[in-house]
Design an enzyme around this catalytic site. Structure first.
Site, short mmCIF file in Angstrom:
data_model
loop_
_atom_site.label_atom_id
_atom_site.label_comp_id
_atom_site.label_asym_id
_atom_site.label_seq_id
_atom_site.Cartn_x
_atom_site.Cartn_y
_atom_site.Cartn_z
N TRP A 1 -3.37 4.34 -19.00
CA TRP A 1 -2.36 5.37 -19.16
C TRP A 1 -1.67 5.24 -20.53
O TRP A 1 -1.39 6.24 -21.19
CB TRP A 1 -1.34 5.31 -18.03
N PHE B 1 0.84 -1.20 0.00
CA PHE B 1 0.00 0.00 0.00
C PHE B 1 0.88 1.25 0.00
O PHE B 1 0.59 2.20 -0.73
CB PHE B 1 -0.95 0.00 1.20
N GLU C 1 -6.27 -2.38 -3.37
CA GLU C 1 -5.21 -2.76 -2.41
C GLU C 1 -5.76 -2.76 -0.98
O GLU C 1 -5.41 -3.63 -0.18
CB GLU C 1 -4.02 -1.81 -2.52
#
Length: 126
Positions: free
Chosen positions: A110, A29, A67
């Site tokens: 992206w 994380f 996550e």
């Protein structure tokens, strides 16, 4: 048991405790937060449409959400015991796979949005 603003206050406090627990206790994380922090300014700096900015931002936030869910599943499975069990392993593996799929989504989004612009920039630079 709480209602109105009191419930909102407690819900916010518990959510912030969860974010802190994930940041302190989960290296993955922390790494993803750093990655998001590095990419986030680009979302607003790049000359792309507002919809493209929204897609880039959404994929980054989705990565953090998945996550957090992965960490919650791991914590719940670990809480049940340390003995090996097929279903426990499958739960953890599937949660990990969700992170992998989300990372693929981030890279694909992206790449599709920024790839053509990057390619034109690269060609002009060479």
């Amino acid at each position: 048991k709480h209602t109105g603003f009191r419930r909102l206050y407690h819900a916010t406090r518990f959510s912030l405790q969860g974010l802190k627990a994930a940041f302190v206790g989960e290296a993955a994380f922390r790494q993803e937060v750093i990655g998001v922090a590095l990419l986030l300014p680009w979302v607003f700096w790049l000359s792309i449409t507002p919809l493209e900015k929204a897609f880039l931002l959404a994929t980054l936030l989705l990565l953090l959400v998945v996550e957090l869910l992965n960490s919650a599943i791991e914590a719940a499975v670990d809480r049940m015991g340390s003995e090996q069990h097929l279903l426990s392993g499958q739960a953890k593996d599937m949660a990990s796979a969700a992170i992998f799929v989300t990372l693929l989504l981030v890279v694909a989004t992206w790449g599709l949005i920024l790839g053509p612009s990057f390619w034109l920039w690269w060609q002009a630079w060479i």
